[in-house]
Scaffold this motif. Sequence first.
Motif, mmCIF file in Angstrom:
data_model
loop_
_atom_site.group_PDB
_atom_site.id
_atom_site.type_symbol
_atom_site.label_atom_id
_atom_site.label_comp_id
_atom_site.label_asym_id
_atom_site.label_seq_id
_atom_site.Cartn_x
_atom_site.Cartn_y
_atom_site.Cartn_z
ATOM 1 N N ARG A 108 -28.320 -33.656 5.798
ATOM 2 C CA ARG A 108 -27.314 -32.925 5.025
ATOM 3 C C ARG A 108 -27.962 -32.258 3.813
ATOM 4 O O ARG A 108 -27.794 -31.059 3.573
ATOM 5 N N LEU A 246 -23.706 -24.709 11.726
ATOM 6 C CA LEU A 246 -22.440 -24.960 11.028
ATOM 7 C C LEU A 246 -21.736 -26.169 11.656
ATOM 8 O O LEU A 246 -21.252 -27.066 10.952
ATOM 9 N N ARG A 247 -21.725 -26.214 12.976
ATOM 10 C CA ARG A 247 -21.076 -27.311 13.687
ATOM 11 C C ARG A 247 -21.705 -28.662 13.337
ATOM 12 O O ARG A 247 -21.008 -29.637 13.044
ATOM 13 N N ARG A 249 -23.388 -29.433 10.706
ATOM 14 C CA ARG A 249 -23.171 -29.789 9.303
ATOM 15 C C ARG A 249 -21.768 -30.337 9.103
ATOM 16 O O ARG A 249 -21.563 -31.291 8.351
ATOM 17 N N VAL A 250 -20.794 -29.738 9.771
ATOM 18 C CA VAL A 250 -19.419 -30.233 9.672
ATOM 19 C C VAL A 250 -19.362 -31.674 10.190
ATOM 20 O O VAL A 250 -18.798 -32.569 9.553
ATOM 21 N N VAL B 271 -14.715 -24.915 14.159
ATOM 22 C CA VAL B 271 -16.028 -24.331 13.873
ATOM 23 C C VAL B 271 -16.033 -22.851 14.250
ATOM 24 O O VAL B 271 -16.554 -22.001 13.518
ATOM 25 N N TRP B 275 -16.767 -19.991 11.590
ATOM 26 C CA TRP B 275 -17.923 -19.108 11.798
ATOM 27 C C TRP B 275 -17.484 -17.646 11.673
ATOM 28 O O TRP B 275 -18.134 -16.842 11.002
ATOM 29 N N ASP B 280 -17.258 -22.213 4.466
ATOM 30 C CA ASP B 280 -18.376 -23.147 4.285
ATOM 31 C C ASP B 280 -18.082 -24.476 4.990
ATOM 32 O O ASP B 280 -16.921 -24.834 5.212
ATOM 33 N N PRO B 281 -19.141 -25.231 5.341
ATOM 34 C CA PRO B 281 -18.965 -26.466 6.111
ATOM 35 C C PRO B 281 -18.111 -27.511 5.397
ATOM 36 O O PRO B 281 -17.416 -28.289 6.057
#
Lengths: 299, 299
Positions: A108, A246-247, A249-250, B271, B275, B280-281
């Motif tokens: 992270r 992004l995925r 990180r979420v 996501v 995107w 942001d995440p």
Amino acid sequence: LGRALSLIENGDGDGRRLLEALYPETGRARVIGVTGPPGAGKSTLVERLARRCRSRGETVAVLAVDPTSSLTGGAILGDRVRMQDLDGDRGIFIRSMATRGTLGGLARAAHDAVDLLDAAGFDRIFVETVGVGQGEVDVAYAADTVVVVAVPGLGDDVQAIKAGLTEIADVFVVNKADKEGALAVRADLEQLLALEGGSDPALRPPILETVAVEDRGTAELLSALDRRRELLAARSVLARRRRERLRLRVLDLLRERFLTRVQGAGLEGAVESAWAAGTDPYAVADHLARAVFREEPPS
Amino acid sequence: LGRALSLIENGDGDGRRLLEALYPETGRARVIGVTGPPGAGKSTLVERLARRCRSRGETVAVLAVDPTSSLTGGAILGDRVRMQDLDGDRGIFIRSMATRGTLGGLARAAHDAVDLLDAAGFDRIFVETVGVGQGEVDVAYAADTVVVVAVPGLGDDVQAIKAGLTEIADVFVVNKADKEGALAVRADLEQLLALEGGSDPALRPPILETVAVEDRGTAELLSALDRRRELLAARSVLARRRRERLRLRVLDLLRERFLTRVQGAGLEGAVESAWAAGTDPYAVADHLARAVFREEPPS
């Protein structure tokens, strides 16, 4: 910048607000991941590449992420000493990050740090990490293009590469290519790539040779990385990869929250009682899940 | 037994009910973990140890867990062929488990399988696994005592061992001890152990030498493991370790449930939207957390 990175590493509210504010400014830097086993010469290779980018007039940030240094005492930090003569140059920024607590937390923090460096306007960001397990693969996902470094003499390093890195490798490098066994490593990599196949032959990663300590092959490597990035962008792979980033990180953020909630639900006490009573793990998990996910008890 | 193991591997309700019913019968087997890098000769070593236990009249189960075989195509399964001449013996049971989907799922299945084999009454259970990352460390936690196998000629294997296995190693083995470099591996391990320290010198793991293909050193290894187990039991380390095992299994089960809920909350769609919108995440994670944990929106 150093203070902002520390805020982010601490993972508290200030760091988070900073990242949210900066997020719209991200997405311009060329982020290059460099991974491989310990002893492959990653630090030297990154140093050579960083100098080349600087001499072209680019600004450069180097983020060295060491998932093992909580145990080994900061091997990468030692390597960084070699880059100190670059420190007078304001166009280059170097930072090491080591494990504090969980590997997930490190991934992270590494992703957040790349965002910050990206928003700060660096043209190039190198993310260097030891490639051994899933956590390191997660770190490598912070990059647009990934170099996997192999070397002769580490025995099963090609075997280790099999376990997850081929999927994200854009360029393979046989470093220390002047050493005995370099041809064998190359042959192993070629065989590995032939096995993996992949639907698009144009996307098969090239295998390059370098002798980083003598700066041999590094210009070719940088060109290969730039060509690769153009290729990936043209085929929408770069966008797909950033979306996957992004995925991940979420998911990481949710996982951190999950672990906090599990502790809050009394994991340690529940395990203690179950251990004393001989309760099976499934029953304990059921019990805790009610608090963690606010589930109704089963009917 | 084979059918019961398949039920457990599938991770469905029947397997779960079986485990709950069997749980009170567990805790009697001596469970030995054998881990180390690929090519260290773990399978041969386990085969030799298994034969020794059988000749003492013990019943033996071997569980070979290969976290890499979804990629390499079952290397351990190939090794198992060597043990086939043991197959006519009803006092020995051999089973390979490979990754199906997640590494976390494999660790859960391995722990469950040890429970089943334990409840089935085997005196000895060997759990063999490739030691490379956190997932493999989780598998090793299924054992009461853990052998970490190093060999000369793999270069940085001692470095790899640093990254998590020293904490759980009870006995180090330098296998292929007749090969050049064996002394250097031993010296590296000694240095590593000296660095690690540990508060109790009596608990410092011994370093043994074996040549598994010639069955040399294996009797001493088995004796060392039995002595070690007695020592751990006398100092309550064994109980502490089994308690930690329970804790890890509970956490694993909760983690599986967490991932199911995250998918159910619509991770992929969220996501995708984020995107497209450049969200942001942190904001995406906040949004999903409300569904996953039934959290209230922030005020």
